[in-house]
Design a protein around this motif. Structure first.
Motif, PDB file in Angstrom:
ATOM      1  N   LYS A 338      -7.672  -5.058   8.597  1.00  0.00           N
ATOM      2  CA  LYS A 338      -6.219  -5.215   8.439  1.00  0.00           C
ATOM      3  C   LYS A 338      -5.890  -6.403   7.540  1.00  0.00           C
ATOM      4  N   VAL A 339      -6.606  -7.508   7.727  1.00  0.00           N
ATOM      5  CA  VAL A 339      -6.384  -8.691   6.897  1.00  0.00           C
ATOM      6  C   VAL A 339      -6.679  -8.360   5.437  1.00  0.00           C
ATOM      7  N   LYS A 340      -7.805  -7.716   5.203  1.00  0.00           N
ATOM      8  CA  LYS A 340      -8.187  -7.361   3.828  1.00  0.00           C
ATOM      9  C   LYS A 340      -7.159  -6.425   3.193  1.00  0.00           C
ATOM     10  N   GLU A 341      -6.711  -5.423   3.953  1.00  0.00           N
ATOM     11  CA  GLU A 341      -5.748  -4.450   3.429  1.00  0.00           C
ATOM     12  C   GLU A 341      -4.395  -5.112   3.153  1.00  0.00           C
ATOM     13  N   LYS A 342      -3.956  -5.987   4.046  1.00  0.00           N
ATOM     14  CA  LYS A 342      -2.674  -6.672   3.832  1.00  0.00           C
ATOM     15  C   LYS A 342      -2.737  -7.571   2.605  1.00  0.00           C
ATOM     16  N   LEU A 343      -3.855  -8.238   2.400  1.00  0.00           N
ATOM     17  CA  LEU A 343      -4.014  -9.071   1.209  1.00  0.00           C
ATOM     18  C   LEU A 343      -3.996  -8.221  -0.060  1.00  0.00           C
ATOM     19  N   ARG A 344      -4.588  -7.033   0.018  1.00  0.00           N
ATOM     20  CA  ARG A 344      -4.567  -6.112  -1.132  1.00  0.00           C
ATOM     21  C   ARG A 344      -3.146  -5.667  -1.441  1.00  0.00           C
ATOM     22  N   LEU A 345      -2.397  -5.292  -0.385  1.00  0.00           N
ATOM     23  CA  LEU A 345      -1.025  -4.817  -0.578  1.00  0.00           C
ATOM     24  C   LEU A 345      -0.110  -5.937  -1.081  1.00  0.00           C
ATOM     25  N   LEU A 346      -0.417  -7.157  -0.709  1.00  0.00           N
ATOM     26  CA  LEU A 346       0.385  -8.291  -1.169  1.00  0.00           C
ATOM     27  C   LEU A 346       0.041  -8.695  -2.605  1.00  0.00           C
ATOM     28  N   SER A 351     -11.112 -10.600  -4.976  1.00  0.00           N
ATOM     29  CA  SER A 351     -11.649  -9.564  -4.087  1.00  0.00           C
ATOM     30  C   SER A 351     -11.806 -10.158  -2.691  1.00  0.00           C
ATOM     31  N   TRP A 352     -11.490  -9.345  -1.677  1.00  0.00           N
ATOM     32  CA  TRP A 352     -11.567  -9.811  -0.295  1.00  0.00           C
ATOM     33  C   TRP A 352     -12.557  -8.987   0.529  1.00  0.00           C
ATOM     34  N   ASP A 353     -13.463  -8.319  -0.186  1.00  0.00           N
ATOM     35  CA  ASP A 353     -14.471  -7.502   0.500  1.00  0.00           C
ATOM     36  C   ASP A 353     -15.392  -8.347   1.378  1.00  0.00           C
ATOM     37  N   HIS A 354     -15.576  -9.607   0.989  1.00  0.00           N
ATOM     38  CA  HIS A 354     -16.491 -10.468   1.745  1.00  0.00           C
ATOM     39  C   HIS A 354     -16.046 -10.645   3.193  1.00  0.00           C
ATOM     40  N   ILE A 355     -14.764 -10.457   3.469  1.00  0.00           N
ATOM     41  CA  ILE A 355     -14.265 -10.609   4.844  1.00  0.00           C
ATOM     42  C   ILE A 355     -14.886  -9.555   5.754  1.00  0.00           C
ATOM     43  N   THR A 356     -14.916  -8.312   5.293  1.00  0.00           N
ATOM     44  CA  THR A 356     -15.449  -7.223   6.122  1.00  0.00           C
ATOM     45  C   THR A 356     -16.971  -7.090   6.010  1.00  0.00           C
ATOM     46  N   GLU A 357     -17.570  -7.751   5.039  1.00  0.00           N
ATOM     47  CA  GLU A 357     -19.032  -7.689   4.892  1.00  0.00           C
ATOM     48  C   GLU A 357     -19.742  -8.636   5.860  1.00  0.00           C
ATOM     49  N   GLN A 358     -19.014  -9.610   6.393  1.00  0.00           N
ATOM     50  CA  GLN A 358     -19.604 -10.564   7.341  1.00  0.00           C
ATOM     51  C   GLN A 358     -19.521 -10.026   8.771  1.00  0.00           C
ATOM     52  N   LYS A 359     -20.533 -10.366   9.562  1.00  0.00           N
ATOM     53  CA  LYS A 359     -20.567  -9.948  10.962  1.00  0.00           C
ATOM     54  C   LYS A 359     -20.044 -11.060  11.860  1.00  0.00           C
ATOM     55  N   GLY A 360     -19.551 -10.647  13.025  1.00  0.00           N
ATOM     56  CA  GLY A 360     -19.170 -11.625  14.040  1.00  0.00           C
ATOM     57  C   GLY A 360     -17.722 -12.053  13.970  1.00  0.00           C
ATOM     58  N   SER A 361     -17.301 -12.745  15.016  1.00  0.00           N
ATOM     59  CA  SER A 361     -15.910 -13.171  15.127  1.00  0.00           C
ATOM     60  C   SER A 361     -15.575 -14.309  14.175  1.00  0.00           C
ATOM     61  N   ASN A 395      -3.772 -11.822  15.467  1.00  0.00           N
ATOM     62  CA  ASN A 395      -3.286 -10.683  16.240  1.00  0.00           C
ATOM     63  C   ASN A 395      -2.028 -10.101  15.586  1.00  0.00           C
ATOM     64  N   SER A 396      -1.455  -9.112  16.217  1.00  0.00           N
ATOM     65  CA  SER A 396      -0.292  -8.419  15.640  1.00  0.00           C
ATOM     66  C   SER A 396       0.921  -9.339  15.497  1.00  0.00           C
ATOM     67  N   TYR A 397       0.934 -10.434  16.259  1.00  0.00           N
ATOM     68  CA  TYR A 397       2.072 -11.346  16.217  1.00  0.00           C
ATOM     69  C   TYR A 397       2.019 -12.310  15.025  1.00  0.00           C
ATOM     70  N   ASN A 398       0.808 -12.597  14.542  1.00  0.00           N
ATOM     71  CA  ASN A 398       0.706 -13.625  13.495  1.00  0.00           C
ATOM     72  C   ASN A 398       0.061 -13.162  12.196  1.00  0.00           C
ATOM     73  N   ILE A 399      -0.432 -11.924  12.143  1.00  0.00           N
ATOM     74  CA  ILE A 399      -1.196 -11.484  10.979  1.00  0.00           C
ATOM     75  C   ILE A 399      -0.364 -11.493   9.699  1.00  0.00           C
ATOM     76  N   ASP A 400       0.912 -11.134   9.781  1.00  0.00           N
ATOM     77  CA  ASP A 400       1.751 -11.118   8.578  1.00  0.00           C
ATOM     78  C   ASP A 400       1.950 -12.531   8.037  1.00  0.00           C
ATOM     79  N   TYR A 401       2.252 -13.458   8.917  1.00  0.00           N
ATOM     80  CA  TYR A 401       2.460 -14.849   8.495  1.00  0.00           C
ATOM     81  C   TYR A 401       1.178 -15.409   7.877  1.00  0.00           C
TER      82      TYR A 401
END
Length: 418
Positions: A338-346, A351-361, A395-401
């Motif tokens: 969701k973070v990667k997609e929102k950054l793309r839409l904005l 490139s923000w692929d590295h966010i989803t390529e990493q494992k763990g929290s 979370n859904s409350y802060n992801i947009d900000y």
């Protein structure tokens, strides 16, 4: 009046023996302190060590809560002191989790462990042993995806410590070649403390190269597994790399912390796992470790260990626990997407692929120091200087900000470079 028999007592001053003790430099927590002092309504902290729920509370596996209640109501418990080694059932359950119940090293009785205290207890115990029994190896390399606190433990013991990371901030990826480069430059007979190696994605050829290098240089591995199951959601996958070292005949130590993956952070419970070439050597090592543990903490606490043992030794409860781990990992993966997609839409540059390529929290956002500073000072989003955040804090409350602020930070620094 004073006499020869009863002279006046003389106290030269009330000077404290602690007068010359200075305040220690704060090693961590200053970011959290600044966050707490901030009165901005939209402030947020993305650097918590623990997994968080969508409600902003520390995550605890549901099975842990039930088990804790059952233990509290168990009339058969006598709360006697544990042996110096710790709870035998806990150690065995932890080893089975780490290597697999039917693994080669368990079947051959070449793996053992000592019940340790706190997140750094295994390193404290292991470092004490190595300082005493491996005196020709006083150089320690610590390599992980981030700066680890273990360096302080080894430094305090008098080891020469070199710290490296295999996160490539220029190419925004965990680079296994950086690990191999460090091994190639390391001296013969040193100690290698390795964390998060499972996230490094070594090819089969690179694994072979790593084994050959470490064997030829007689490097002693000391692994760190702080959250088995929370990297991929698969307990076996997260510790699979240990099998490479077992199959190649390595002897090693492994710090296994079980606080994070059960959600009992305040218990600080785990083991120092030992793998030796045979059972006789293992027993010798364990006997010396117990002597050291006797001086360090004598009897480890049992509440956390009892909870973990109860879960791991009950198939139904273990199944429920595994499902809860999978749920956390799935939520983290969804949040990253969701973070990667929102950054793309904005239209955020880069490139923000590295966010989803990493494992763990905990993963790198890939921001530079200017962008991190902008988020902290202008947007009141508190993240570490290296940009490695806890994605369970989103979370859904802060992801947009958060995503809008990241975009703003990137665009601001782009403009300032012109």
């Amino acid at each position: 009046m004073a006499t020869a028999e009863t002279p006046w007592l003389y106290f030269p001053s009330t000077m404290s023996v602690f007068t010359d003790v200075p305040l220690a430099q704060k090693l961590e927590g200053s970011l959290l302190k600044t966050y707490k002092q901030d009165d901005h309504p939209n402030k947020m902290f993305l650097a918590y060590k623990v997994c968080m729920t969508s409600q902003g509370q520390p995550w605890v596996s549901s099975v842990v809560c039930k088990t804790r209640t059952q233990i509290a109501q168990d009339p058969s418990l006598n709360f006697e002191y544990t042996p110096v080694m710790g709870m035998k059932s806990f150690i065995q359950a932890s080893l089975n989790l780490l290597f697999g119940k039917n693994s080669q090293v368990i079947m051959e009785n070449r793996a053992g462990g000592v019940h340790t205290v706190g997140d750094s207890g295994a390193f404290q115990l292991g470092a004490q042993f190595l300082k005493t029994w491996r005196r020709d190896s006083q150089i320690v390399y610590i390599i992980s995806s981030q700066k680890e606190p273990h360096g302080l433990v080894f430094q305090d013991m008098g080891f020469t410590v070199y710290e490296h990371t295999f996160w490539d901030s220029a190419r925004l990826r965990l680079d296994p070649s950086m690990l191999l480069d460090v091994v190639e430059r390391a001296p013969h007979g040193c100690i290698f403390v390795i964390g998060n190696i499972g996230n490094c994605k070594l090819t089969q050829g690179q694994w072979t190269q790593l084994m050959v290098l470490m064997k030829s240089k007689q490097i002693f591995p000391f692994f760190d597994i702080p959250y088995q199951g929370l990297a991929t959601g698969d307990l076996e996958e997260d510790s699979r790399f240990l099998q490479y070292f077992v199959s190649q005949g390595f002897e090693f130590f492994c710090s296994q912390s079980l606080s994070k993956n059960f959600g009992i952070y305040d218990e600080g419970v785990g083991i120092l796992a030992v793998v030796a070439l045979n059972n006789q050597l293992l027993l010798r090592v364990l006997s010396q470790l117990m002597n050291l543990a006797r001086a360090l903490w004598l009897n480890p606490p049992t509440t956390g260990a009892r909870i973990i043992t109860s879960v791991l030794c009950n198939p139904a409860m273990q199944g429920e626990w595994k499902q809860s781990l999978e749920g956390v990992v799935e939520n983290v993966m969804m949040t990253k997407e969701k973070v990667k997609e929102k950054l793309r839409l904005l239209g955020t540059p880069g490139s923000w692929d590295h966010i989803t390529e990493q494992k763990g929290s905990h993963s790198y956002l890939g921001l530079n120091s200017q962008q991190v500073e902008y988020l902290v000072k202008k947007k009141h989003i508190y993240i570490p200087k290296n940009g490695r955040i806890n994605f369970t804090c989103i979370n859904s409350y802060n992801i947009d900000y958060i995503t809008e602020s990241i975009t703003e930070a990137v665009l601001f620094t782009k403009d300032s470079e012109k």
